[in-house]
Design a protein around this motif. Sequence first.
Motif, PDB file in Angstrom:
ATOM      1  N   GLU A  50       3.872   3.402  22.834  1.00  0.00           N
ATOM      2  CA  GLU A  50       4.352   2.326  21.965  1.00  0.00           C
ATOM      3  C   GLU A  50       3.198   1.352  21.728  1.00  0.00           C
ATOM      4  O   GLU A  50       2.559   0.912  22.669  1.00  0.00           O
ATOM      5  CB  GLU A  50       5.518   1.596  22.623  1.00  0.00           C
ATOM      6  CG  GLU A  50       6.026   0.390  21.825  1.00  0.00           C
ATOM      7  CD  GLU A  50       7.080  -0.383  22.600  1.00  0.00           C
ATOM      8  OE1 GLU A  50       8.254   0.055  22.577  1.00  0.00           O
ATOM      9  OE2 GLU A  50       6.725  -1.386  23.255  1.00  0.00           O
ATOM     10  N   ARG A  56       6.453   3.687  17.943  1.00  0.00           N
ATOM     11  CA  ARG A  56       6.530   4.512  19.143  1.00  0.00           C
ATOM     12  C   ARG A  56       6.457   5.972  18.758  1.00  0.00           C
ATOM     13  O   ARG A  56       7.050   6.387  17.753  1.00  0.00           O
ATOM     14  CB  ARG A  56       7.846   4.285  19.901  1.00  0.00           C
ATOM     15  CG  ARG A  56       7.866   3.078  20.799  1.00  0.00           C
ATOM     16  CD  ARG A  56       9.103   3.064  21.670  1.00  0.00           C
ATOM     17  NE  ARG A  56      10.328   3.023  20.888  1.00  0.00           N
ATOM     18  CZ  ARG A  56      10.897   1.883  20.482  1.00  0.00           C
ATOM     19  NH1 ARG A  56      10.346   0.714  20.772  1.00  0.00           N
ATOM     20  NH2 ARG A  56      12.014   1.922  19.784  1.00  0.00           N
ATOM     21  N   TRP A  66       4.394   5.488  28.683  1.00  0.00           N
ATOM     22  CA  TRP A  66       5.189   6.081  29.745  1.00  0.00           C
ATOM     23  C   TRP A  66       4.836   7.564  29.859  1.00  0.00           C
ATOM     24  O   TRP A  66       4.659   8.251  28.830  1.00  0.00           O
ATOM     25  CB  TRP A  66       6.680   5.963  29.453  1.00  0.00           C
ATOM     26  CG  TRP A  66       7.223   4.577  29.457  1.00  0.00           C
ATOM     27  CD1 TRP A  66       7.843   3.927  30.483  1.00  0.00           C
ATOM     28  CD2 TRP A  66       7.219   3.653  28.350  1.00  0.00           C
ATOM     29  NE1 TRP A  66       8.224   2.670  30.098  1.00  0.00           N
ATOM     30  CE2 TRP A  66       7.859   2.470  28.786  1.00  0.00           C
ATOM     31  CE3 TRP A  66       6.745   3.720  27.037  1.00  0.00           C
ATOM     32  CZ2 TRP A  66       8.024   1.368  27.967  1.00  0.00           C
ATOM     33  CZ3 TRP A  66       6.891   2.622  26.205  1.00  0.00           C
ATOM     34  CH2 TRP A  66       7.535   1.459  26.673  1.00  0.00           C
ATOM     35  N   ARG A 114      11.991   4.584  28.346  1.00  0.00           N
ATOM     36  CA  ARG A 114      11.430   3.239  28.232  1.00  0.00           C
ATOM     37  C   ARG A 114      12.042   2.260  29.226  1.00  0.00           C
ATOM     38  O   ARG A 114      11.470   1.195  29.472  1.00  0.00           O
ATOM     39  CB  ARG A 114      11.615   2.681  26.817  1.00  0.00           C
ATOM     40  CG  ARG A 114      10.940   3.490  25.741  1.00  0.00           C
ATOM     41  CD  ARG A 114      10.727   2.679  24.467  1.00  0.00           C
ATOM     42  NE  ARG A 114      11.847   1.859  24.086  1.00  0.00           N
ATOM     43  CZ  ARG A 114      12.899   2.271  23.374  1.00  0.00           C
ATOM     44  NH1 ARG A 114      12.970   3.540  22.988  1.00  0.00           N
ATOM     45  NH2 ARG A 114      13.861   1.435  23.040  1.00  0.00           N
TER      46      ARG A 114
END
Length: 373
Positions: free
Chosen positions: A72, A81, A166, A147
């Motif tokens: 993101e 994202r 992530w 997220r």
Amino acid sequence: MDPSAVVTPPYVAGPFVLAPFRALMMAARRIGDPASARAFARPYSGVPERLDQWEDRGQLSRDEGPALYLHEYTAGGITVRGLVGVLDVSRRATTRAERAIYPHEGIHPTQADELADRMAQMELNPAPILLVHHGRPETRELLRQVRSGSPLREFTDRAGQQHRVWAVRDPDLQAVLAEQLAGTRALIADGHHRYSAYLRLARRAPGSVGGGLAMLVDQDDTPLFLGAIHRLLVGSRVEDVRAAAEHVGLRFEHLSPGAAVDALAPGTLVVTDGSSWATLQVPVTPDRLAIEVLHEDVVPALPRGPQRIGYHHSAEDVLAHAGASSGTAVLVPAPAVDSVLRIVADDRLLPQKATSFQPKPSVGVLIRQLHDG
């Protein structure tokens, strides 16, 4: 073949696959710093050793294991994202129904060759190409859950972009994502020549490279902004455009500067050399854009020029270059993403530099080493 010729990139067949990889990541202080470009500079064969030195100095890190990455980034008030992985380009589509990746403009073969050579010497993909699609609600929900966990990285780079990354390592979660994404039909938003370079590398050494780095963005979740790229018709005058318009039966009207700019719309182009201003009405439909009418109908009918066509991402920039002796600026409207999707699904390409998807992420957040997963 004429080295300047533009050709259609091959189509990759489904299922759509983004595979995990072990990311290289520049230190936050190096991302967005123009000086960091020297990491990927000539001689390209020296890049692997150079990056090893950066890693020794703490300027580069290597993830602990393969993963898919949810990246993101926020720039200019726009948050995007995308899921980042290795795009499988091993299968070529032979029918429209098989296609998983849709280019929307042609490529120069020599440029694709040069990029493939460069990647092979560097032994890496420095940055992902950008793909956009209309994602599934269940995939958005799955990535929302990703997220909710702590990011692997969170920082603001030297260019002011804010980043969160992530790592998706769970094999079961990767398998669910693979199943949900298998039927994806994605449009290349940025990176047509790099995409073609991926295909060439895969053909040169089947099975050894496995594809190329790509970021898949859900246009229904965090859409990329799609802007116009304006034209400068070098060597052509405003009156040449008027004559071409009359020849092909289009309405051309001289107006004041303010009235002309205010009239810019999906079916209206603005034509000016900085002193004379006019609008050009073009017939558009959901399946044909104004930029196509300009290149396919108007430019071939010009009685003079253009000697070349210049491309400018802002109206201010193209207007600064326009002049009676330097060329005529043509302001074009931004296309709609769904119109582009309809055109490519109809087996057509847009003219070169017809779209400007923004913002693009800074280089260095996620790098893929070709021979390290």
